[in-house]
Design a protein around this motif. Structure first.
Motif: not given
Ligand code: 5AD
Ligand code: SF4
Length: 473
Positions: A338-344, A268-270, A167-169, A306-308, A56-58
């Motif tokens: 979490f910090k956004y992490s770009e995924r394949e 929530l995510q954002a 789109s991030f997942c 929640t998750d953000i 899910v994250r790098e």
């Molecule tokens: N970058 C960061 N956080 C992510 N999550 C999912 N994909 C990413 C990503 N690319 C987080 C979301 C999700 C949780 C399981 O992991 O918040 O709800």
């Protein structure tokens, strides 16, 4: 004369990531257990090492690379050792994992575990390594009962995969299309967990439980109703719902049924509607807030977590401020941040540049964590003086004379064990509900005094006050 060493069958499984992976590792343990393998807790004793990974994250990938490197020395000492990578990272990287100079014999995605014991046997008898990363539209491991009980708690997967494509997942690409598991097999598994393993609480797992659907129209609330009616489970929890389809009748069921816990993990995510739109989340900040208000109206004591994600592509400081604002307004009990992490494979990677600097991501994450920590601590303080039904789970981390459990709303509570109680006595109390008056709190934990006269045993009667003698349950 040297005799050939006897072949041993010892399995070591290490799990990364979410509860779904915990459950899947349980399936794997069961599949090997049925073939005479025993589970070991020390990898040095194992004949087969399996890492069930997350993508899910790098950072999750990096941890596994590090772990595989550290297993190199075991492989050198014992070339017969089989090392396999399972789960989302295996699905994500497939064949590529073999070419990295890491000690990997086997790469297997989450829908291919039925083939795992055969493949391992093949490798152990000299057939060479293997990769299997086929996604299935139907696999739910229906009749396999996983080895995944922790004390009196268990996970039960009710659906697999995800069709939401946030789109991030990466999950829709690693776990494939959404499919719901047959309710008869879910109910049966829970009945067996109660009867054979003394389980008192189950957490129903799915990437998006509110999409649970059977051909005859049974939805998630209907499934929960069936479990409530057909089993004696003391508590049901679930994770996770998607905020875009949270039906009122599910909230009403939660509000009216004490065995269906008052805890909702609502990612929530954002907090900015524009960012949510780019995340493909299908709700706005206003609809999320309205949902939270509706939840709190029906369940004033609800535990809300929640998750953000911070630093999603294009997130401005103002948009991040909207997240902070929403976090204040929602008063979450706890958040995974979490910090956004770009995924394949993901839409975000294809469409948007990962343009928030690492420094800004770290700075925003720090500010968000600090706000949530303060708000969470304030909420915990409000619990002091209140009384909660707590399900006894085990000893506290710090001392065996203190026991721990969770409130209906999901908060961890530490409380003193009955006078003179031993660990054997704990077995009689584990899985029972007891009233605990909260006396103090730390940031993450409530502390309280249990009223042991209120505890009811697993068979429904009173647990005796004098717990130092062997208890009959
Ligand atoms: N970058 C960061 N956080 C992510 N999550 C999912 N994909 C990413 C990503 N690319 C987080 C979301 C999700 C949780 C399981 O992991 O918040 O709800
Ligand atoms: Fe990922 Fe969104 Fe599916 Fe959750 S709902 S698993 S965040 S795509």
């Amino acid at each position: 004369m040297n005799e050939a060493p006897e072949k041993t069958n010892r399995l070591f499984v290490e799990t990364y990531g979410c509860q779904m992976n915990e459950y899947d590792s349980g399936i794997v343990r069961r599949l090997f257990g049925d073939r005479g393998y025993s589970v070991v807790v020390d990898e040095k004793e194992a004949d087969v090492i399996l890492l069930n990974t997350c993508a899910v994250r790098e950072k999750a990938h990096e941890r596994v690379y590090g772990r595989l490197q550290s297993l190199n020395h075991l492989k050198r000492k014992n070339p017969g050792l089989v090392i396999g990578v399972l789960g989302c990272m295996a699905q994500n990287l497939g064949e590529d994992l073999h070419g990295m100079g890491l000690p990997v014999d086997l790469v297997l995605g989450p829908d291919n575990y039925r083939d795992l014991p055969e493949l391992v046997e093949g490798i152990r008898t000299g057939n060479g390594g293997a990769t299997l990363a086929r996604l299935s539209s139907s696999e739910t491991y229906e009749e396999i009962e996983p080895e995944v009980v922790s004390g009196c708690l268990a996970f039960v997967t009710i659906m697999r995969g995800c069709d939401n494509f946030c789109s991030f997942c990466v999950v829709p690409f690693t776990r494939g299309r959404e499919r719901s598991r047959n309710p008869d097999s879910i109910v049966q598994e829970i009945q067996n967990l109660i009867q054979n393993r003394n389980v008192a609480e189950v957490t129903l797992l799915g990437q998006n439980v509110n999409s649970y659907k059977m051909d005859d129209g049974l939805d998630f609330a209907g499934l929960v109703r069936r479990i409530l009616n057909e089993t004696d489970i003391k508590r049901i929890r679930f994770t996770s719902p998607h905020p875009h389809d949270f039906p009122l009748h599910l909230l009403e069921l939660m509000a009216s049924e004490p065995r269906f816990c008052n805890h909702i993990h609502l990612p929530l995510q954002a907090g900015s509607s524009e960012v949510l739109n780019r995340m493909n989340r299908d709700y706005s900040k206003e609809t999320f807030l309205n949902l939270v208000k509706q939840i709190r109206t029906l369940m004033p004591d609800v535990g809300l977590t929640t998750d953000i994600i911070v630093g999603f592509p294009g997130e401005t400081e103002e948009q991040f401020q909207e997240t902070l604002e929403l976090v204040r307004a929602c008063e979450f009990d706890m958040a995974y941040m979490f910090k956004y992490s770009e995924r394949e494979h993901t839409l975000a990677r294809k469409k948007y540049a990962d343009d928030v600097s690492e420094d800004d991501k770290l700075d925003r994450l720090g500010r968000l964590i600090s706000l949530q920590t303060t708000l969470g601590a304030e909420k915990n303080k409000r619990e002091v003086g209140r009384s909660h039904k707590v399900l006894v789970e085990g000893t506290s981390k710090r001392s065996s004379s203190d026991w721990m459990g969770r409130t209906d709303s999901g908060k961890v509570v530490v409380f003193s064990a009955p006078e003179g109680a031993s660990l054997t006595d704990l077995d009689a109390y584990r899985g029972t509900l007891v009233d605990v008056e909260i006396e103090s709190c730390t940031q993450a934990t409530l502390k309280g005094k249990a009223d042991w006269s209120s505890a009811s045993s697993r068979t429904g009667g009173k647990v005796r006050d004098n717990a130092s003698e062997p208890a009959a349950v």
